[in-house]
Every structure is written in C-alpha cells, then in structure tokens.
Design an enzyme around this catalytic site. Structure first.
Site, short mmCIF file in Angstrom:
data_model
loop_
_atom_site.label_atom_id
_atom_site.label_comp_id
_atom_site.label_asym_id
_atom_site.label_seq_id
_atom_site.Cartn_x
_atom_site.Cartn_y
_atom_site.Cartn_z
N ASP A 33 18.28 2.62 -5.74
CA ASP A 33 19.31 2.17 -6.69
C ASP A 33 20.63 1.86 -6.02
O ASP A 33 21.60 1.50 -6.72
CB ASP A 33 19.53 3.23 -7.79
CG ASP A 33 20.26 4.46 -7.25
OD1 ASP A 33 21.33 4.80 -7.77
OD2 ASP A 33 19.75 5.06 -6.29
N ASP A 61 0.83 -1.21 0.00
CA ASP A 61 0.00 0.00 0.00
C ASP A 61 0.86 1.26 0.00
O ASP A 61 0.39 2.34 -0.35
CB ASP A 61 -0.87 0.04 1.27
CG ASP A 61 -1.73 -1.22 1.39
OD1 ASP A 61 -1.77 -1.81 2.50
OD2 ASP A 61 -2.29 -1.64 0.36
N LYS A 100 19.81 8.37 4.40
CA LYS A 100 19.73 6.90 4.35
C LYS A 100 21.14 6.32 4.42
O LYS A 100 22.05 6.87 3.83
CB LYS A 100 19.07 6.46 3.02
CG LYS A 100 17.67 7.00 2.78
CD LYS A 100 17.24 6.78 1.32
CE LYS A 100 18.00 7.74 0.41
NZ LYS A 100 17.57 7.63 -0.99
O1 LIG Z 1 26.28 12.05 -3.83
C1 LIG Z 1 25.15 12.05 -3.33
O2 LIG Z 1 24.79 12.86 -2.45
C2 LIG Z 1 24.19 10.98 -3.77
O3 LIG Z 1 24.64 10.33 -4.90
C3 LIG Z 1 22.83 11.50 -4.06
O4 LIG Z 1 22.48 12.36 -3.05
C4 LIG Z 1 21.89 10.32 -4.10
O5 LIG Z 1 20.59 10.78 -4.00
P1 LIG Z 1 19.40 9.70 -3.88
O6 LIG Z 1 19.80 8.55 -4.80
O7 LIG Z 1 19.36 9.29 -2.45
O8 LIG Z 1 18.17 10.42 -4.39
MG LIG Z 2 19.65 6.90 -5.70
#
Ligand SMILES: O=C(O)[C@H](O)[C@H](O)COP(=O)(O)O
Ligand SMILES: [Mg+2]
Length: 308
Positions: free
Chosen positions: A255, A19, A227
């Site tokens: 990813d 959900d 994260k």
């Molecule tokens: O270098 C970075 O900060 C990261 O590659 C980028 O912020 C990744 O962003 P996200 O994939 O969490 O949207």
């Molecule tokens: Mg990403």
C-alpha cells in the site's frame, strides 16, 4: 503506466502469471486489528491455486510469533513462521550477522516488544523498549533519572522502530546513547514509513519517530532494515529458489509506493498497489512508468469479489 484490476479476466490472468505472492500487512491485509474485506477469501483462493504466499511487514511492534497469533485471531489459517518476515526480525538478523555485535553487548531499544523479542531470541540483552521503569503514571520528567544519568557501558548498539508508548524520557535516553562516545555507538533503524495507516486516518509512523532522535543527534541510521531494503527479499529468495530464478513469477502487493512498490520493483518482481492504505488513486495514475506499480486495485479482496 499502471493497470487497474477491475474485471474477472484480469484476476484469472494474474492467477496464471504468478506463482509467488508477497503481501505487505498494514494497509493491505488489515488496518490495526480490523481485517480488510474478503482478504481471508482471497488468500484461500491463492492457496487453492497452489500459490506460494509470504507476508512482509515493516511493522516492528510485533515479533513473527506475535504475527502468527494475529493471523490466527483474524481468521487467516495455516500461516507458517517461515512465511512471515518483519522489520524487527530483519533488524535482529542485521545486528547479529552484519553488525556482528558480540552477545555480551547490550542493545538500547526505542520501540516495542517485537524488537525486544527478536533480539532476545538471538541471545541479546535489551534495555529501554517496554521497560516499565520508563513509563510511570503521571511521570514528571526528571533529568536526574538513572536512564539519563547512569548510562549502561555495555550498550553496543541503539535500535529504533515504531513506538506506541513514546515519552520524553525514552527519547532523551535514546539521544544520550546516540551522542555517547563521540557518536560512535551503531544506530540501526527498522523502517522509513512516515505514517501508519489506521481506519480512516494516518497515524505517526516509525520513520517519524526515528527522525526525532536522528534530527536531535545529528545522526542518520547506519542501516534501515525494513522495506525497501532488500534484506527481507533476499531472505525470502534464499528459501524460495523458484522466485530467485524467476522473480517475474512473483507479485509484491503493498500500500506504500516508497517501501512496498520499490521493494518489489528492486527485487525484480511485478507489483500491485492497493488503495486501502497510504496512497491515493490520482497519485498512482499520474506516476511515470518507471515508478508506477504494474497494477493497482481498490483493495486486495477485489481478487475474490471479481470472481463471484
Ligand atoms: O509506521 C510504521 O512502522 C509503518 O506504518 C508500518 O510498520 C507499516 O507496516 P507494513 O505496511 O509494512 O505492514
Ligand atoms: Mg503497508
């Protein structure tokens, strides 16, 4: 062991099983300013099925309001600010609520406007960041520059994130604050991503930039707010009781294994890794079950394409 999403019945099953959908942005929704194929249609499909959608990005270069503009510009309608979580916002909340930095203290920023905007929105004064005095055409490095020799005594925290206009002066000024007062000024970072996915190549990520001043100062950040830190997950669950009560009805789509997939797994959600960003299929297929994503797919837009 992980399962590749490659057939319509699997998409129907995912629509039945979840959900709540949490989407990473860079490498999933878009690459830079290029939206990925059939992402708009996939998000519309989820809305049609009354799914709850959140966007959770470690990219601190933009504030949440800036992301709302980017969604609009890239043809993703009706995204509300409460559905967008970024590491610049998570960092600002950390400085205010956890570090409890008094508002009369200033924050030295190694990073972009996203961090400045979110801190200023909470009432903090920021230094460094996008200050034009730190970026002059043909800037010849001068060790007597005021940013190095006249440190502001009111700086009470050093924060660092993705910096697209980096230079020796900014790095060196950040180092002064990290070494100041016997290395006691709090050091807060946005995220650990070592690379930044772009169209057909990997660029330098925030984690590599942060590592530069971390290595030079001999200091690790006191906190890394993006994260896989669960602070953004907890904020989402605080606003979404259904996900909090039954996280297995949630699917984290990302990813990157060591940020997005760990974030989802540690939050109790199932996970789906897409191959449009950092990771390679042969790596994902070889993962042990404890760290493998629940599912993986070539791209998010396959959700839409497989149902055509
Ligand atoms: O270098 C970075 O900060 C990261 O590659 C980028 O912020 C990744 O962003 P996200 O994939 O969490 O949207
Ligand atoms: Mg990403």
């Amino acid at each position: 062991m992980t399962t590749k999403i490659a057939a319509a019945h699997q998409v129907h099953q995912i629509l039945a099983d979840y959900d709540y959908f949490l989407f990473d942005c860079d490498g999933v929704i878009w690459l830079g300013d290029h939206i990925l194929p059939h992402v708009v249609e996939t998000l519309a499909l989820l809305k049609k099925h009354n799914k709850t959608v959140f966007f959770v990005t470690n990219n601190s270069s933009k504030a949440r309001d800036d992301y709302l503009e980017k969604f609009q510009k890239l043809g993703i309608p009706d995204v509300d600010k409460t559905e967008v979580f970024g590491s610049s916002y998570a960092l600002a909340v950390y400085v205010e609520k956890i570090l409890k930095l008094p508002k009369d203290k200033k924050v030295w920023v190694l990073g972009e406007a996203g961090i400045e905007k979110e801190l200023r929105a909470l009432g903090y004064t920021t230094l460094g960041g996008t200050d034009p005095a730190l970026v002059a055409d043909g800037l010849k490095f001068d060790a007597s520059h005021p940013a190095l020799t006249q440190l502001d005594p009111d700086v009470g925290a050093v924060v660092a994130g993705l910096s697209l206009n980096i230079n020796y002066l900014k790095l060196s000024a950040t180092l002064q604050y990290l070494l100041k007062d016997n290395k006691t000024i709090p050091f807060i970072a946005t995220n650990i991503d070592l690379t930044f996915p772009s169209k057909g190549m990997l660029l330098i990520g925030a984690g590599s930039i942060i590592e530069t001043v971390s290595f030079a100062s001999g200091r690790q950040p006191d906190a890394i707010c993006g994260k896989p830190n669960l602070s953004m997950m907890n904020s989402i669950k605080a606003d979404c009781p259904g996900l909090k009560e039954n996280p297995k009805r949630g699917l984290m789509v990302g990813d990157r294994l060591n940020t997005d997939m760990k974030f989802g797994r540690d939050g109790g959600l199932d996970t789906l890794l897409v191959l449009t960003g950092i990771e390679k299929e042969e790596v994902v297929k070889a993962l042990p079950s404890e760290t493998a994503p629940t599912y993986y797919a070539d791209k998010l837009g396959d959700f839409f394409e497989l149902l055509q």
